[in-house]
Write a protein that holds these residues in place. Structure first.
Motif, PDB file in Angstrom:
ATOM      1  N   ARG A   1      -9.296  57.807  25.593  1.00  0.00           N
ATOM      2  CA  ARG A   1      -8.415  57.054  26.476  1.00  0.00           C
ATOM      3  C   ARG A   1      -8.901  55.604  26.612  1.00  0.00           C
TER       4      ARG A   1
ATOM      5  N   ARG B   1      -8.048  53.707  23.420  1.00  0.00           N
ATOM      6  CA  ARG B   1      -6.614  53.414  23.354  1.00  0.00           C
ATOM      7  C   ARG B   1      -6.233  52.288  24.310  1.00  0.00           C
ATOM      8  N   ASP B   2      -6.820  52.311  25.513  1.00  0.00           N
ATOM      9  CA  ASP B   2      -6.549  51.246  26.480  1.00  0.00           C
ATOM     10  C   ASP B   2      -7.014  49.891  25.930  1.00  0.00           C
TER      11      ASP B   2
ATOM     12  N   ASP C   1      -4.557  48.734  23.327  1.00  0.00           N
ATOM     13  CA  ASP C   1      -3.306  48.276  23.943  1.00  0.00           C
ATOM     14  C   ASP C   1      -3.449  46.901  24.578  1.00  0.00           C
TER      15      ASP C   1
END
Length: 86
Positions: free
Chosen positions: A77, A80-81, A84
């Motif tokens: 996570r 991915r953050d 992004d």
């Protein structure tokens, strides 16, 4: 990027949806579309071309076995953050 020599490169037939995604991501980073695409190319040009080569590269880093439950999910996570936000 090494050196100051540059050339122009034209890419034809870019799908409209892809062009929009490039424009949006470049705007979020505060750079031109050209600079953003150059960064993508520079970051990825030396990546493995085949699944086999990629698997060999991955095999060089043994998996961590001392992770607690939920820790791998939190790590993914976080990655991915970070992607992004880039």
């Amino acid at each position: 990027m090494a050196g100051k020599e540059k050339v122009d490169l034209q890419i034809r037939g870019v799908p409209v949806k892809l062009q929009r995604r490039i424009r949006e991501k470049a705007a979020r980073k505060g750079v031109s579309m050209s600079k953003y695409v150059i960064e993508i190319l520079d970051d990825n040009i030396d990546r493995s071309d085949t699944l086999g080569a990629w698997l060999k590269e991955i095999a060089k880093n043994p998996p961590k076995t001392d992770l607690r439950p939920g820790e791998p999910t939190a790590m993914i996570r976080g990655m991915r953050d970070a992607i992004d936000k880039a």
